[in-house]
Design a protein around this motif. Structure first.
Motif, mmCIF file in Angstrom:
data_model
loop_
_atom_site.group_PDB
_atom_site.id
_atom_site.type_symbol
_atom_site.label_atom_id
_atom_site.label_comp_id
_atom_site.label_asym_id
_atom_site.label_seq_id
_atom_site.Cartn_x
_atom_site.Cartn_y
_atom_site.Cartn_z
ATOM 1 N N ARG A 310 167.393 16.307 -12.984
ATOM 2 C CA ARG A 310 166.660 17.542 -12.686
ATOM 3 C C ARG A 310 167.462 18.762 -13.105
ATOM 4 N NH1 ARG A 310 166.030 18.808 -6.521
ATOM 5 N NH2 ARG A 310 168.222 19.231 -6.909
ATOM 6 N N SER A 311 168.769 18.772 -12.827
ATOM 7 C CA SER A 311 169.622 19.886 -13.230
ATOM 8 C C SER A 311 169.646 20.039 -14.742
ATOM 9 C CB SER A 311 171.040 19.668 -12.695
ATOM 10 O OG SER A 311 171.921 20.655 -13.160
ATOM 11 N N ALA A 312 169.696 18.922 -15.462
ATOM 12 C CA ALA A 312 169.698 18.982 -16.921
ATOM 13 C C ALA A 312 168.370 19.518 -17.453
ATOM 14 C CB ALA A 312 169.985 17.603 -17.494
ATOM 15 N N CYS A 313 167.271 19.132 -16.829
ATOM 16 C CA CYS A 313 165.970 19.657 -17.244
ATOM 17 C C CYS A 313 165.890 21.164 -17.044
ATOM 18 C CB CYS A 313 164.854 18.960 -16.465
ATOM 19 S SG CYS A 313 164.548 17.248 -16.962
ATOM 20 N N GLU A 314 166.429 21.654 -15.942
ATOM 21 C CA GLU A 314 166.448 23.094 -15.697
ATOM 22 C C GLU A 314 167.294 23.804 -16.745
ATOM 23 O OE1 GLU A 314 167.901 23.380 -11.743
ATOM 24 O OE2 GLU A 314 166.018 22.738 -10.803
ATOM 25 N N ALA A 315 168.400 23.165 -17.168
ATOM 26 C CA ALA A 315 169.261 23.789 -18.170
ATOM 27 C C ALA A 315 168.637 23.777 -19.556
ATOM 28 C CB ALA A 315 170.621 23.076 -18.200
ATOM 29 N N SER A 316 167.949 22.672 -19.897
ATOM 30 C CA SER A 316 167.389 22.546 -21.249
ATOM 31 C C SER A 316 165.999 23.130 -21.392
ATOM 32 C CB SER A 316 167.351 21.068 -21.647
ATOM 33 O OG SER A 316 166.428 20.358 -20.835
ATOM 34 N N GLY A 317 165.339 23.403 -20.274
ATOM 35 C CA GLY A 317 163.977 23.922 -20.338
ATOM 36 C C GLY A 317 162.913 22.845 -20.388
#
Length: 400
Positions: A310-317
């Motif tokens: 989830r954190s990676a999705c927030e960072a990558s958009g």
């Protein structure tokens, strides 16, 4: 301490010397990483990889020399911080000669710049500590509970089963600068597509290699150890599963790290490492070596997979609600195909000969990777990868 580590043949002084030397090596990793990161900062990723590869090679050579010359645990342990210090010294000289302006000089530092960076630095340190706990803490649990023979078996089998993780790490290391560059430009759409591409390619390759090792791993271990280390099929299989599943969060964490949004990753990794080791202590007596690995997998599943993704999705958009179901649907699909295809191929190929396992790998690994490419990766992601590959090929031809 000697009883806890289960090393009865070492004197107290030698044991403490080894611990101090390994601790020194661990402490030197942080400043060495900071020094070598000057290459990455100036866009020279190749020299960054070159520096770490030479330090690794120097470490192996010095350790082999120490084993041949004396065989003393203290001398062998001293080679690790020595190689890191020598490698860092060579990098410092190279930076000095290149006049890059990134040479670390303590007198030029300012506390006003340092204080805001402390939280991020502490979080990066937590990542290193958590990785150290998982890697070496599990060995301590095995050593204390099951003895030296179990340590040798666990270390050898884990090394072989970690090959899928090495595939993932190679991809991560190569793409770190690209992700940072895209993030600095604010190109969220390209970052999201890259997130899909990196995850898909890494998991396809990891599952392909993992499926091959599922059937050939015991033979590989036998060749490597000349049959001196017995292999428990259950241990080998659960370690391969652990290695392949780790790709699901390792490919995502690179986006949090490269874009300096690693707080969630640090907390999740530290929490999963701590809980996993506590569970390993509780399960090792009843379930032996597979219990240690099962505890680590359960801890990562509870505290690592979803928060890190989830954190990676927030960072990558990328959309969390779309990406995570897509990821796990593909993991299940590719792993089933990999195991099924390898089962069929090994019904024909001889799993007890080098020719047989190499031939099986030549068939199954490309086939599983191609299946994941066609059946799993989105069409727009495949198109962008093809365009990027053609551009890199053209740029390489122009340089030649």
């Amino acid at each position: 301490l000697r009883e806890w580590l289960n090393v009865h043949r070492m004197s107290r002084g030698a044991l403490w010397s080894v611990l101090v030397l390994f601790s020194a090596r661990f402490l030197l990793v942080l400043p060495a990483s900071q020094i070598i990161s000057a290459y990455r900062t100036t866009g020279n990723m190749a020299r960054t990889t070159w520096a770490w590869n030479w330090i690794s090679l120097l470490t192996h050579l010095l350790v082999l020399l120490a084993l041949w010359w004396s065989g003393s645990p203290v001398v062998v342990a001293a080679m690790y911080p020595l190689a890191l210090a020598l490698g860092s010294g060579v990098v410092i000289v190279d930076l000095w000669n290149a006049r890059t302006g990134f040479l670390p000089v303590p007198t030029r530092g300012h506390w006003a710049l340092l204080v805001p960076m402390l939280p991020a630095a502490i979080q990066f340190s937590a990542i290193s500590i958590a990785s150290f706990m998982t890697l070496h803490g599990s060995l301590l649990v095995v050593s204390y509970s099951l003895g030296a023979v179990a340590v040798a078996q666990f270390s050898v089998v884990r090394t072989v089963s970690n090959v899928p993780q090495q595939v993932t790490r190679l991809i991560i290391a190569a793409l770190w600068p690209e992700i940072t560059l895209l993030g600095s430009r604010g190109t969220d759409n390209r970052l999201a597509r890259l997130h899909y591409a990196v995850s898909g390619i890494a998991i396809c390759l990891s599952a392909a290699v993992g499926g091959w090792l599922w059937f050939a791993g015991d033979f590989v271990v036998g060749i490597w150890t000349s049959g001196q280390v017995p292999v428990q099929p259950g241990l080998l299989h659960i370690l391969i599963a652990y290695s392949v599943l780790a790709a699901t969060w390792q490919t995502s964490c690179i986006f949090s790290l490269a874009l300096n949004r690693h707080r969630t990753f640090a907390v999740s990794l530290l929490l999963s490492s701590t809980v996993g080791l506590l569970g390993a202590v509780a399960l090792v007596s009843s379930l032996q070596l597979p219990g240690v690995v099962a505890s680590l997998i359960a801890a990562e599943a509870l505290f690592g997979y979803y928060p890190i993704q989830r954190s990676a999705c927030e960072a990558s958009g990328a959309s969390t609600g779309t990406f995570i179901p897509w990821l796990w649907r593909g993991v299940c699909m590719v792993c089933v195909v990999s195991l099924g295809l390898n089962w069929l191929v090994f019904r024909v190929c001889d799993a007890r000969s080098i020719t047989g396992i190499v031939g099986a790998a030549a068939v199954t690994v490309p086939a599983v990777a191609w299946f994941g490419w066609i059946a799993w990766l989105p069409r727009d992601v495949r198109a962008e990868i093809v365009v990027k590959a053609r551009w890199l090929s053209l740029a390489r031809r122009r340089r030649m």
